[in-house]
Scaffold this active site. Structure first.
Site, short mmCIF file in Angstrom:
data_model
loop_
_atom_site.label_atom_id
_atom_site.label_comp_id
_atom_site.label_asym_id
_atom_site.label_seq_id
_atom_site.Cartn_x
_atom_site.Cartn_y
_atom_site.Cartn_z
N LYS A 172 80.45 46.83 116.29
CA LYS A 172 80.39 48.60 116.25
C LYS A 172 79.18 48.98 117.05
O LYS A 172 79.24 50.15 117.83
CB LYS A 172 80.51 48.97 114.80
CG LYS A 172 81.77 48.85 114.05
CD LYS A 172 81.79 49.69 113.00
CE LYS A 172 83.00 49.46 111.98
NZ LYS A 172 83.07 50.11 110.80
N LYS B 131 92.21 41.52 116.32
CA LYS B 131 93.07 41.99 115.24
C LYS B 131 93.55 43.62 115.59
O LYS B 131 93.13 44.04 116.19
CB LYS B 131 92.10 42.00 114.07
CG LYS B 131 91.01 43.29 113.98
CD LYS B 131 90.41 43.47 112.55
CE LYS B 131 89.34 44.78 112.70
NZ LYS B 131 88.73 45.23 111.53
N LYS C 41 92.57 50.16 113.45
CA LYS C 41 92.71 51.60 113.29
C LYS C 41 92.01 52.34 114.60
O LYS C 41 92.10 53.32 115.00
CB LYS C 41 92.09 52.00 112.17
CG LYS C 41 92.60 51.78 110.81
CD LYS C 41 91.79 52.79 109.83
CE LYS C 41 90.93 51.91 108.92
NZ LYS C 41 90.36 52.33 108.01
#
Ligand code: TYM
Length: 333
Positions: free
Chosen positions: A115, A197, A200
């Site tokens: 992130k 993966k 979202k």
């Protein structure tokens, strides 16, 4: 809550659009878990703000997530359903646990590193502290079981470490939680890049199937999913990551084992296979979406569920927090 049952806790961030990865990784199992555990399910909106959010959207997504929990079969009579920010004890315990967590440990967290790279303009303290808040969520309720996808394993391990560290420093205070990962589908991969993966927040929305996607979109996305040139439906995650991911999705949504699914498509081509995966996903999502919309039309009911959930959660959380405050030497009157 029943005394004899173990406590189970899980949360989801009300950010972006949830994917079938979130569903298969955890949400799908919640309905049945309620039979065997005292379940607590949270919309983790305090985690959500570690990345900048649009306030109106965050509010709306929080409500929609609570509706989704219920649409997936969570029964607010049996389980506690609530919004994280409605229970201040989370922030309070997080603060205390911060003093039992090392900066180096947090800097090493994979998700923090990912992130930070994606949000280089906003590497805030909350982003780094994210796992400690998650530990506080879990430990406040003396949780034994945490059903999550594999991407949360590292966070769960740190929650266990923090619990043990605190228990060793004082005396047994926290239950040391255990992760519960689905046998099939603990890591659903991106349809276009199966090395990653499904997320979202993926850059390309065609790699993820969102729970809000309509039938045509679901079928179109699965039709375009990356496979290989072998044209044989076989589970082999090393060499056939795309096909194996689709088999996993088919198995999770169709209620069949991977072997059964392999047999079903023995001798069939990828075209038929991908269409079948698309259909089984779309068939499941349609009623979920309808039920979520029905619930969203009754905001008063959803508010009452959240309020009741927060009150019940608060009671349990306060008990743990008060124990912690006593042990660390906070003067209490
Ligand atoms: P979040 O919102 O990123 O994801 C929610 C859940 O979905 C799982 N998941 C996946 N499972 C399989 N395949 C995937 N591709 C996939 N993507 C996501 C996640 O593992 C998770 O179970 N930090 C948590 C929320 C949280 C929490 C908690 C969870 C806050 N407090 C306490 C458990 C206990 C998170 O960001 O999940």
């Amino acid at each position: 809550m029943e005394e004899t049952k173990k406590t189970l806790y899980s949360g989801i961030q009300p950010t972006n659009n949830l994917t079938i990865g979130n569903y298969i990784g955890t949400l799908q199992s919640w309905r049945n878990l309620q039979e065997n555990y005292n379940c607590i399910f949270a919309a983790a909106n305090m985690h959500a703000i570690t990345v900048r959010q649009n306030p109106a959207e965050l509010r709306q997504k929080t409500l929609a997530l609570i509706a989704l929990f219920l649409a997936c079969g969570v029964d607010p009579q049996k389980s506690i359903v609530y919004v994280q920010s409605h229970v201040p004890a989370h922030a309070e315990l997080c603060w205390a646990l911060n003093t039992f967590t090392y900066v180096g440990e947090m800097e090493r967290m994979t998700q923090f590193k990912d992130k930070s790279a994606r949000h280089a303009e906003n590497i805030n303290m909350g982003l780094m502290d994210y796992p400690v808040l998650m530990a506080a969520d879990i430990l406040l309720y003396q949780t034994e079981i945490v059903p999550v996808g594999l991407d949360q394993r590292q966070h769960l391990e740190i929650a266990r470490d923090i619990a043990q560290r605190f228990n060793n420093a004082y005396s047994p205070t926290f239950t040391v939680p255990q992760g519960l990962y689905p046998k099939v589908g603990a890591k659903i991969c991106d349809l276009l890049d199966p090395a990653k993966k499904m997320s979202k927040s993926a850059e390309n929305p065609n790699g993820s199937v969102f729970l809000s996607d309509d039938r045509d979109t679901v079928i179109r996305k699965l039709k375009r999913a990356v496979t290989d040139s072998e044209n044989s439906v076989r589970y082999d995650p090393e060499n056939k990551a795309g096909v194996s991911n689709l088999l996993t999705i088919y198995s999770a949504f169709g209620g069949k084992s991977i072997e059964e699914a392999e047999r079903e498509f023995d001798g069939k081509g990828y075209g038929d296979f991908k269409l079948a995966v698309g259909e089984v996903v779309a068939d499941r999502l349609a009623p979920l979406q309808a039920e979520q919309q029905r619930l969203l039309a009754d905001k008063d009911y959803l508010n009452s569920v959240m309020l009741d959930g927060a009150q019940r959660a608060e009671k349990i959380a306060r008990k743990t927090l008060s124990k912690v405050y006593k042990k660390i030497g906070f003067y209490q009157v």
